[in-house]
Design an enzyme around this catalytic site. Structure first.
Site, PDB file in Angstrom:
ATOM      1  N   ASP A   1       5.651  -6.714   7.956  1.00  0.00           N
ATOM      2  CA  ASP A   1       5.191  -7.797   7.093  1.00  0.00           C
ATOM      3  C   ASP A   1       5.076  -9.075   7.924  1.00  0.00           C
ATOM      4  OD1 ASP A   1       5.227  -8.273   3.753  1.00  0.00           O
ATOM      5  OD2 ASP A   1       5.379 -10.068   5.010  1.00  0.00           O
ATOM      6  N   ILE A   2       4.022  -9.827   7.674  1.00  0.00           N
ATOM      7  CA  ILE A   2       3.758 -11.055   8.444  1.00  0.00           C
ATOM      8  C   ILE A   2       4.781 -12.149   8.122  1.00  0.00           C
ATOM      9  CG2 ILE A   2       2.219 -12.288   6.839  1.00  0.00           C
ATOM     10  CD1 ILE A   2       0.275 -12.592   9.247  1.00  0.00           C
TER      11      ILE A   2
ATOM     12  N   GLU B   1       0.556  -9.656  -4.849  1.00  0.00           N
ATOM     13  CA  GLU B   1      -0.436 -10.599  -4.325  1.00  0.00           C
ATOM     14  C   GLU B   1      -1.627  -9.899  -3.694  1.00  0.00           C
ATOM     15  OE1 GLU B   1       1.745 -13.184  -1.765  1.00  0.00           O
ATOM     16  OE2 GLU B   1       2.773 -14.164  -3.446  1.00  0.00           O
ATOM     17  N   VAL B   2      -1.356  -8.796  -3.004  1.00  0.00           N
ATOM     18  CA  VAL B   2      -2.450  -8.087  -2.325  1.00  0.00           C
ATOM     19  C   VAL B   2      -2.822  -6.850  -3.162  1.00  0.00           C
ATOM     20  CG1 VAL B   2      -3.172  -6.912  -0.221  1.00  0.00           C
ATOM     21  CG2 VAL B   2      -1.626  -8.880  -0.078  1.00  0.00           C
TER      22      VAL B   2
ATOM     23  N   HIS C   1       1.054  -1.138  -1.883  1.00  0.00           N
ATOM     24  CA  HIS C   1       1.922  -1.182  -0.701  1.00  0.00           C
ATOM     25  C   HIS C   1       3.371  -1.079  -1.117  1.00  0.00           C
ATOM     26  CE1 HIS C   1       0.880  -5.249  -2.027  1.00  0.00           C
ATOM     27  NE2 HIS C   1       2.095  -5.630  -1.684  1.00  0.00           N
TER      28      HIS C   1
ATOM     29  N   HIS D   1       7.060  -2.091   0.071  1.00  0.00           N
ATOM     30  CA  HIS D   1       7.865  -2.908   0.982  1.00  0.00           C
ATOM     31  C   HIS D   1       9.112  -2.100   1.326  1.00  0.00           C
ATOM     32  CE1 HIS D   1       5.980  -6.937  -0.033  1.00  0.00           C
ATOM     33  NE2 HIS D   1       5.661  -6.276  -1.140  1.00  0.00           N
TER      34      HIS D   1
HETATM   35  P1  AMP Z   1       2.981  -8.452  -2.609  1.00  0.00           P
HETATM   36  O1  AMP Z   1       3.435  -9.776  -3.145  1.00  0.00           O
HETATM   37  O2  AMP Z   1       3.857  -7.324  -3.055  1.00  0.00           O
HETATM   38  O3  AMP Z   1       1.506  -8.213  -2.872  1.00  0.00           O
HETATM   39  O4  AMP Z   1       3.207  -8.525  -1.053  1.00  0.00           O
HETATM   40  C1  AMP Z   1       2.197  -8.824  -0.133  1.00  0.00           C
HETATM   41  C2  AMP Z   1       2.865  -8.892   1.214  1.00  0.00           C
HETATM   42  O5  AMP Z   1       1.875  -8.835   2.200  1.00  0.00           O
HETATM   43  C3  AMP Z   1       3.680 -10.172   1.459  1.00  0.00           C
HETATM   44  O6  AMP Z   1       5.020  -9.811   1.761  1.00  0.00           O
HETATM   45  C4  AMP Z   1       2.965 -10.825   2.633  1.00  0.00           C
HETATM   46  O7  AMP Z   1       3.847 -11.475   3.521  1.00  0.00           O
HETATM   47  C5  AMP Z   1       2.302  -9.630   3.290  1.00  0.00           C
HETATM   48  N1  AMP Z   1       1.107  -9.926   4.085  1.00  0.00           N
HETATM   49  C6  AMP Z   1       0.032 -10.694   3.728  1.00  0.00           C
HETATM   50  N2  AMP Z   1      -0.877 -10.708   4.714  1.00  0.00           N
HETATM   51  C7  AMP Z   1      -0.384  -9.920   5.710  1.00  0.00           C
HETATM   52  C8  AMP Z   1      -0.858  -9.536   6.996  1.00  0.00           C
HETATM   53  N3  AMP Z   1      -2.049  -9.962   7.481  1.00  0.00           N
HETATM   54  N4  AMP Z   1      -0.074  -8.720   7.761  1.00  0.00           N
HETATM   55  C9  AMP Z   1       1.105  -8.290   7.301  1.00  0.00           C
HETATM   56  N5  AMP Z   1       1.617  -8.615   6.096  1.00  0.00           N
HETATM   57  C10 AMP Z   1       0.883  -9.421   5.311  1.00  0.00           C
END
Ligand code: AMP
Length: 121
Positions: free
Chosen positions: A33-34, A102-103, A107, A109
């Site tokens: 994770d970034i 958010e994405v 995914h 975690h």
């Molecule tokens: P969620 O809130 O469950 O959708 O988590 C999205 C996660 O993606 C967050 O923990 C972000 O830090 C992570 N994230 C967003 N962009 C990137 C990226 N380019 N590379 C790695 N992790 C990312």
């Protein structure tokens, strides 16, 4: 809602954006994770176009479902946090608005490397 091909994880899967890769096979890609929330914070994503866990549960093939679950275990082993290689970890999936997703690409975690703490804030 339909799958958004421009989401950040779709771009990572297509190689348009770099990631710190941990593991990849036919079914999953895993990377750090970034913005890590714990000492170890990995993400495991299916290669298929699935928005969230509900979408995956309904539409993924049996092979994709097994591939994702096996992939999570392989990644945990590689990171030394699985039950046989370490002290355990938390696998967490946020789903849609109330889940705080958010994405919009499914995914998992994986949090570990230290005690993860309370289940929900
Ligand atoms: P969620 O809130 O469950 O959708 O988590 C999205 C996660 O993606 C967050 O923990 C972000 O830090 C992570 N994230 C967003 N962009 C990137 C990226 N380019 N590379 C790695 N992790 C990312």
């Amino acid at each position: 809602m339909s799958y958004d091909d421009e989401n950040i994880f779709a771009k990572i899967l297509r190689g348009e954006i770099p990631c710190k890769k941990i593991y990849e096979d036919d079914y999953v890609l895993s990377f750090h994770d970034i913005n890590p929330q714990k000492k170890i914070h990995a993400l495991v994503i299916p290669k298929g176009k699935f928005i969230d866990l509900d979408d995956f549960s309904i539409n993924a093939s049996s092979e994709e479902i097994v591939g994702l679950l096996k992939g999570i275990n392989i990644v945990a082993k590689k990171l030394g946090i699985s039950v046989d290689t370490g002290k355990g970890y938390r696998a967490l999936v946020n789903i849609n608005e109330h889940g705080g997703q958010e994405v919009p690409h499914l995914h998992f975690h994986l949090f570990g490397g230290e005690r993860v703490g309370r289940m929900v804030e």
